[in-house]
Design an enzyme around this catalytic site. Sequence first.
Site, PDB file in Angstrom:
ATOM      1  N   GLY A  96       0.800  -1.216   0.000  1.00 28.22           N
ATOM      2  CA  GLY A  96       0.000   0.000   0.000  1.00 28.22           C
ATOM      3  C   GLY A  96       0.832   1.264   0.000  1.00 28.22           C
ATOM      4  O   GLY A  96       2.013   1.257   0.332  1.00 28.22           O
ATOM      5  N   TYR A 150       1.476   8.620   4.740  1.00 30.33           N
ATOM      6  CA  TYR A 150       2.823   9.015   5.173  1.00 30.33           C
ATOM      7  C   TYR A 150       3.954   8.249   4.511  1.00 30.33           C
ATOM      8  O   TYR A 150       5.116   8.585   4.690  1.00 30.33           O
ATOM      9  CB  TYR A 150       2.937   8.863   6.694  1.00 30.33           C
ATOM     10  CG  TYR A 150       1.862   9.601   7.425  1.00 30.33           C
ATOM     11  CD1 TYR A 150       1.950  10.972   7.613  1.00 30.33           C
ATOM     12  CD2 TYR A 150       0.740   8.941   7.908  1.00 30.33           C
ATOM     13  CE1 TYR A 150       0.952  11.668   8.261  1.00 30.33           C
ATOM     14  CE2 TYR A 150      -0.268   9.629   8.555  1.00 30.33           C
ATOM     15  CZ  TYR A 150      -0.154  10.995   8.733  1.00 30.33           C
ATOM     16  OH  TYR A 150      -1.155  11.668   9.364  1.00 30.33           O
ATOM     17  N   THR A 164       5.191   4.286   2.233  1.00 32.43           N
ATOM     18  CA  THR A 164       4.868   3.002   1.616  1.00 32.43           C
ATOM     19  C   THR A 164       4.775   1.907   2.673  1.00 32.43           C
ATOM     20  O   THR A 164       5.525   1.912   3.643  1.00 32.43           O
ATOM     21  CB  THR A 164       5.967   2.652   0.601  1.00 32.43           C
ATOM     22  OG1 THR A 164       6.210   3.805  -0.196  1.00 32.43           O
ATOM     23  CG2 THR A 164       5.563   1.507  -0.300  1.00 32.43           C
ATOM     24  N   VAL A 165       3.822   0.978   2.471  1.00 32.16           N
ATOM     25  CA  VAL A 165       3.680  -0.156   3.389  1.00 32.16           C
ATOM     26  C   VAL A 165       4.095  -1.439   2.646  1.00 32.16           C
ATOM     27  O   VAL A 165       3.678  -1.662   1.510  1.00 32.16           O
ATOM     28  CB  VAL A 165       2.228  -0.306   3.903  1.00 32.16           C
ATOM     29  CG1 VAL A 165       2.159  -1.333   5.036  1.00 32.16           C
ATOM     30  CG2 VAL A 165       1.657   1.029   4.376  1.00 32.16           C
ATOM     31  N   LYS A 214       6.077   0.001   7.658  1.00 32.85           N
ATOM     32  CA  LYS A 214       5.670   1.295   7.103  1.00 32.85           C
ATOM     33  C   LYS A 214       6.872   2.232   7.168  1.00 32.85           C
ATOM     34  O   LYS A 214       7.352   2.552   8.247  1.00 32.85           O
ATOM     35  CB  LYS A 214       4.504   1.842   7.912  1.00 32.85           C
ATOM     36  CG  LYS A 214       3.982   3.129   7.370  1.00 32.85           C
ATOM     37  CD  LYS A 214       2.651   3.464   7.979  1.00 32.85           C
ATOM     38  CE  LYS A 214       1.829   4.223   6.987  1.00 32.85           C
ATOM     39  NZ  LYS A 214       0.446   3.985   7.041  1.00 32.85           N
ATOM     40  N   ASP A 250      -8.050  10.504  10.689  1.00 27.59           N
ATOM     41  CA  ASP A 250      -8.085  10.238   9.242  1.00 27.59           C
ATOM     42  C   ASP A 250      -8.610   8.820   8.963  1.00 27.59           C
ATOM     43  O   ASP A 250      -8.063   8.095   8.150  1.00 27.59           O
ATOM     44  CB  ASP A 250      -6.684  10.429   8.646  1.00 27.59           C
ATOM     45  CG  ASP A 250      -6.681  10.457   7.126  1.00 27.59           C
ATOM     46  OD1 ASP A 250      -7.724  10.844   6.534  1.00 27.59           O
ATOM     47  OD2 ASP A 250      -5.656  10.078   6.529  1.00 27.59           O
TER      48      ASP A 250
HETATM   49  C1  Z3R Z   1      -0.178  -1.117   9.387  1.00 28.01           C
HETATM   50  C2  Z3R Z   1      -0.438   0.110   8.852  1.00 28.01           C
HETATM   51  C3  Z3R Z   1      -1.004   0.213   7.614  1.00 28.01           C
HETATM   52  C4  Z3R Z   1      -1.291  -0.948   6.895  1.00 28.01           C
HETATM   53  C5  Z3R Z   1      -1.004  -2.198   7.443  1.00 28.01           C
HETATM   54  C6  Z3R Z   1      -0.456  -2.281   8.697  1.00 28.01           C
HETATM   55  N1  Z3R Z   1      -1.375  -3.224   6.631  1.00 28.01           N
HETATM   56  C7  Z3R Z   1      -1.921  -2.831   5.496  1.00 28.01           C
HETATM   57  S1  Z3R Z   1      -2.002  -1.154   5.355  1.00 28.01           S
HETATM   58  C8  Z3R Z   1      -2.431  -3.712   4.477  1.00 28.01           C
HETATM   59  C9  Z3R Z   1      -3.058  -3.314   3.291  1.00 28.01           C
HETATM   60  C10 Z3R Z   1      -3.447  -4.400   2.544  1.00 28.01           C
HETATM   61  S2  Z3R Z   1      -3.021  -5.816   3.279  1.00 28.01           S
HETATM   62  C11 Z3R Z   1      -2.347  -5.056   4.598  1.00 28.01           C
HETATM   63  S3  Z3R Z   1      -4.234  -4.409   0.990  1.00 28.01           S
HETATM   64  O1  Z3R Z   1      -3.522  -5.354   0.161  1.00 28.01           O
HETATM   65  O2  Z3R Z   1      -5.608  -4.782   1.198  1.00 28.01           O
HETATM   66  N2  Z3R Z   1      -4.163  -2.965   0.394  1.00 28.01           N
END
Ligand code: Z3R
Length: 291
Positions: free
Chosen positions: A11, A15, A17-18, A33, A126
């Site tokens: 993602g 703030y 990239t994850v 993150k 947010d």
């Molecule tokens: C912590 C902070 C933000 C995120 C975290 C953990 N995990 C995220 S965003 C995430 C997003 C997906 S899977 C895990 S997605 O593939 O559904 N976009």
Amino acid sequence: MDQYEKIEKIGEGTYGTVYKAKHKTSKEIVALKRVRLDDEDEGVPSSALREICLLKELKHRNVVRLYDVLHSEHRLTMVFEYCDQDLKKYFDSCKGNVDAKTVQSFMHQLLLGLDFCHANNVLHRDLKPQNLLINKNGELKLADFGLARAFGLPIHCFSAEVVTLWYRPPDVLMDAKVYDTSIDMWSAGCIFAEMANGGVPLLPGYDVDDELKRIFKLLGTPTLTTWPEMKQLPSYKEFPAYPPVSLVNVCPTLNEQGRKLLQQLLVCNPKYRLRANKALVHAYFVDVQSR
Ligand code: Z3R
């Protein structure tokens, strides 16, 4: 950082990239993150670092765990619990149909997470479907709690994407300078309606003016009787006196109690918006299944 092996990018947040990553020795899967700061040369402000470290103590089943904060060479990496998907992706996989029991369960878990954070004086500021994470076993967890206070809410995401206005209450849209927990309760209402409508956003405004107009066309324009403090807000301006519309037409799949709860969350005057502890004991949840 070299304790982790990056698996894939999952993602682009407000703030930074994850990434999905694996700890090299324990093999544990985590979400990393990497925070980009406005002024990389200045390093991470010590106030932000202190705020973030306090978030490690925020432990609740419905709040994504922050395991660790790695700080090196003007960079900040947060190590979070890994979840399978976010609510936005979940909506896509449901193709417009989220069953009523799931809506109730997700809303209950969202409120449990909010109540816990608010009781600990931590605001989100947010909330949106992209930072509500869902596990394979139907657990919902709030991500990115407390980051807005640590880093400030930017106008743009680091990825140049505009920060969404769709979940912002009217007081914040009119530039209220003091926020409290009511800001997150408005967002929870917008997300509740979006879940009930299978992932169709309730108030998808394209700028501040359009967002306020959509809110007032739905709920009726507030008056100085229903919201006297409105006039003192920095960006207060007069809007036509729109009449409210019935939520039956807006969220036809919600039952009567669900609609009543939604109506109590979507209140323009922040003073009268329902709080998380009160929302949790709402009649809508009498038959909620919680493990
Ligand atoms: C912590 C902070 C933000 C995120 C975290 C953990 N995990 C995220 S965003 C995430 C997003 C997906 S899977 C895990 S997605 O593939 O559904 N976009």
